[in-house]
Design an enzyme around this catalytic site. Structure first.
Site, mmCIF file in Angstrom:
data_model
loop_
_atom_site.group_PDB
_atom_site.id
_atom_site.type_symbol
_atom_site.label_atom_id
_atom_site.label_comp_id
_atom_site.label_asym_id
_atom_site.label_seq_id
_atom_site.Cartn_x
_atom_site.Cartn_y
_atom_site.Cartn_z
ATOM 1 N N HIS A 87 0.822 -1.211 0.000
ATOM 2 C CA HIS A 87 0.000 0.000 0.000
ATOM 3 C C HIS A 87 0.860 1.267 0.000
ATOM 4 O O HIS A 87 2.026 1.258 0.428
ATOM 5 C CB HIS A 87 -0.924 0.017 1.221
ATOM 6 N N GLU B 140 -1.864 -6.975 7.630
ATOM 7 C CA GLU B 140 -0.527 -6.774 8.176
ATOM 8 C C GLU B 140 -0.356 -7.630 9.438
ATOM 9 O O GLU B 140 -1.335 -8.139 10.004
ATOM 10 C CB GLU B 140 -0.351 -5.280 8.501
ATOM 11 N N LYS C 285 8.267 3.937 16.802
ATOM 12 C CA LYS C 285 9.346 2.951 16.708
ATOM 13 C C LYS C 285 10.594 3.446 17.434
ATOM 14 O O LYS C 285 11.297 2.665 18.086
ATOM 15 C CB LYS C 285 9.654 2.665 15.240
ATOM 16 N N ARG D 255 11.504 -7.002 13.074
ATOM 17 C CA ARG D 255 11.959 -7.705 11.877
ATOM 18 C C ARG D 255 12.215 -9.201 12.090
ATOM 19 O O ARG D 255 12.507 -9.914 11.149
ATOM 20 C CB ARG D 255 13.247 -7.057 11.360
ATOM 21 N N ASN E 242 4.531 -6.719 5.991
ATOM 22 C CA ASN E 242 4.921 -8.024 6.527
ATOM 23 C C ASN E 242 4.187 -9.174 5.873
ATOM 24 O O ASN E 242 4.742 -10.271 5.735
ATOM 25 C CB ASN E 242 4.725 -8.042 8.045
#
Length: 385
Positions: free
Chosen positions: A61, A139, A150, A167, A259
C-alpha cells in the site's frame, strides 16, 4: 611508489570480491509479439500489447500518516496519506503504460490496502474487476506496540529487542489484552464477518461473563511474529490464489501490507529465515513475480534510474533479484514478460515494429495526456495504423 600502487591495486581487487553489486531485473518496452485486438486500445494512445498469460503483481500500500511518523501500525486501520494516494495512482499509470491488465484483485480488510487497490484499478480503467478481500492478507498484528513510535520503543526496550519484534521471524511483540482497543475481537468487522477460524473458549468465557449471556468469540491474534503472519497468508495463497487464479491462467494483483508481503516473498523467493529480517518492501511499487522463471522484476519507469538507488529493499535484495532462470535451469531469455507470446513471427513482425515505436513514445508519457499532447498522439496513432 610501485609498492604503493601494487598494494592499492590489490586492495581494490579485494573490495571487488567482497562487494557484489545487485542488478535488478527490469521490464523494458521491447515487445516480442503482436498487439491484441481493439480491447487493448488506450484512448489517445492507440493499441498496445497486453500481457495475456498468468502473472502475479504484488504491491505494498501507499504511505500512511503512520508510516510517515514511523509508528507501528499493524491492524490499526490507518488510511492513505495524500502522498500514498499519489504513489498508488502512479503505480496504476505505470502498469497501464507497460500493457498490464488484471482479471482479479486480492487485498486485505485494511483500508490502506483497499484504497491502494482502488487507485491502481482506477488509473488502469479497471474498477469493475472482482475485488476479493480477506483478513488473511492483513498486516502483522503488532500487539502492544500498535500505535507506538518505533524510536520510542527502541529507546525504551533496546535496539536488540526492538529489531527482534520489528523484523524477527519467530519473536512476537507483547500481547494486547482482551479489552484493548487494538484487539481485533473488539472490532465489529472481525466479530461479524470473520468465520474461518475456530472459537476461543477463553474469549467466549470472558465475553459471556461480561455480557451476562452465552457469547461465542473466535480465536483472533493478540500479537504475531512474521511466522504467525505467514501461517495465515501462505495457506490462503497456496490454497486459494494459486488454484483459483494463477493455475487458471488469470492475471493477479495482490495489494497488501509490508509483513504480509515479506512473508509471501520469503515463500516465493526461498529467502532463509536468518536473512528475512534484512528485507524491506517499498510503498506503492509494483513487484512483478514471473511465474515461469520464479523471479521478481521491476517496471522501467523511463527515467533511466537504478531502482535499487531509488527504492530501499534492504540487505536481502539479492534474494529478490537473482538471475532469472527457467525450470530447467537455463537463463530466462524471454524478451519481455508482459506480452503474449506468438509463433507466427514473420506475419506479425511489421506490427511488432509499430508497437515498439508506439511504446517508446509511451515511455515518455508517464502522466495522463494533456490537451496539447492529445493532438500529437492522434497523429502518432494515425501514422502507426
Amino acid at each position: 611508489k610501485n609498492n604503493e600502487a601494487a598494494t592499492a591495486e590489490g586492495k581494490n581487487k579485494d573490495d571487488e570480491t567482497t562487494t557484489t553489486k545487485i542488478t535488478p531485473n527490469i521490464v523494458q518496452s521491447s515487445p516480442c509479439v503482436a498487439s491484441l485486438p481493439a480491447a487493448s486500445v488506450v484512448p489517445g494512445i492507440g493499441s498496445i500489447p497486453i500481457r495475456k498469460d498468468a502473472v502475479l503483481v504484488i504491491i505494498r500500500h501507499g504511505k500512511t500518516e503512520h508510516n510517515k511518523l514511523k509508528l507501528f501500525t499493524g491492524w490499526e486501520d490507518a488510511p492513505l496519506a495524500m502522498e500514498g494516494i499519489e504513489e498508488a495512482k502512479e503505480a496504476g499509470r505505470l502498469l497501464k503504460l507497460h500493457g498490464f491488465e488484471f482479471d482479479v484483485v486480492y487485498t486485505s480488510w485494511l483500508s490502506r490496502a483497499i484504497e491502494t487497490a482502488w487507485h491502481v484499478m482506477d488509473e488502469m480503467d479497471e474498477l469493475w474487476l472482482p475485488l476479493i478481500k480477506t483478513w488473511r492478507l492483513n498486516e502483522r498484528m503488532y500487539g502492544m506496540l500498535t500505535g507506538l513510535s518505533k524510536r520510542m520503543v527502541a529507546q525504551r526496550h533496546g535496539e536488540k529487542k526492538f529489531m527482534a519484534w520489528r523484523r524477527g521471524y519467530n519473536t512476537p511483540p507483547p500481547k494486547v489484552s482482551s479489552f484493548s482497543p487494538h484487539y481485533p475481537g473488539n472490532d465489529k468487522r472481525y466479530n461479524k464477518y470473520l468465520n474461518d477460524v475456530r472459537f476461543s473458549l477463553k474469549e467466549s468465557l470472558i465475553r459471556s461473563i461480561e455480557s451476562g449471556r452465552i457469547t461465542l468469540r473466535r480465536k483472533l491474534p493478540k500479537s504475531e511474529s512474521l511466522k504467525d503472519c505467514m501461517d495465515r497468508t501462505i495457506p490462503f495463497f497456496t490454497e486459494r490464489i494459486i488454484p483459483e487464479a494463477l493455475d487458471q491462467g488469470k492475471r493477479v494483483l495482490i495489494s497488501s501490507s509490508e509483513n504480509a508481503i515479506r512473508g509471501l516473498l520469503m515463500h516465493l523467493c526461498e529467502i532463509p529465515e536468518d536473512q528475512i529480517s534484512g528485507l524491506e518492501i517499498p510503498n506503492g511499487l509494483p513487484l512483478i513475480f514471473d511465474v515461469n522463471s520464479k523471479c521478481i522484476k521491476l517496471l522501467d519507469d523511463g527515467t533511466g534510474r537504478d531502482p535499487l538507488e531509488v527504492h530501499n529493499f534492504g540487505n536481502a535484495a539479492n534474494y529478490l533479484f537473482r538471475p532469472c532462470q527457467n525450470e530447467d535451469g537455463t537463463q530466462d531469455e524471454e524478451c519481455d514478460i508482459r506480452f503474449l507470446r506468438t509463433n507466427d513471427d514473420d506475419e506479425d513482425s511489421s506490427k511488432r515494429e509499430q508497437d515498439l515505436k508506439l511504446i517508446n513514445e509511451i515511455k515518455n508519457r508517464i502522466k495522463r495526456p494533456t490537451a496539447t499532447t492529445m493532438k500529437e498522439e492522434s497523429v502518432l496513432t494515425t501514422t502507426t495504423e
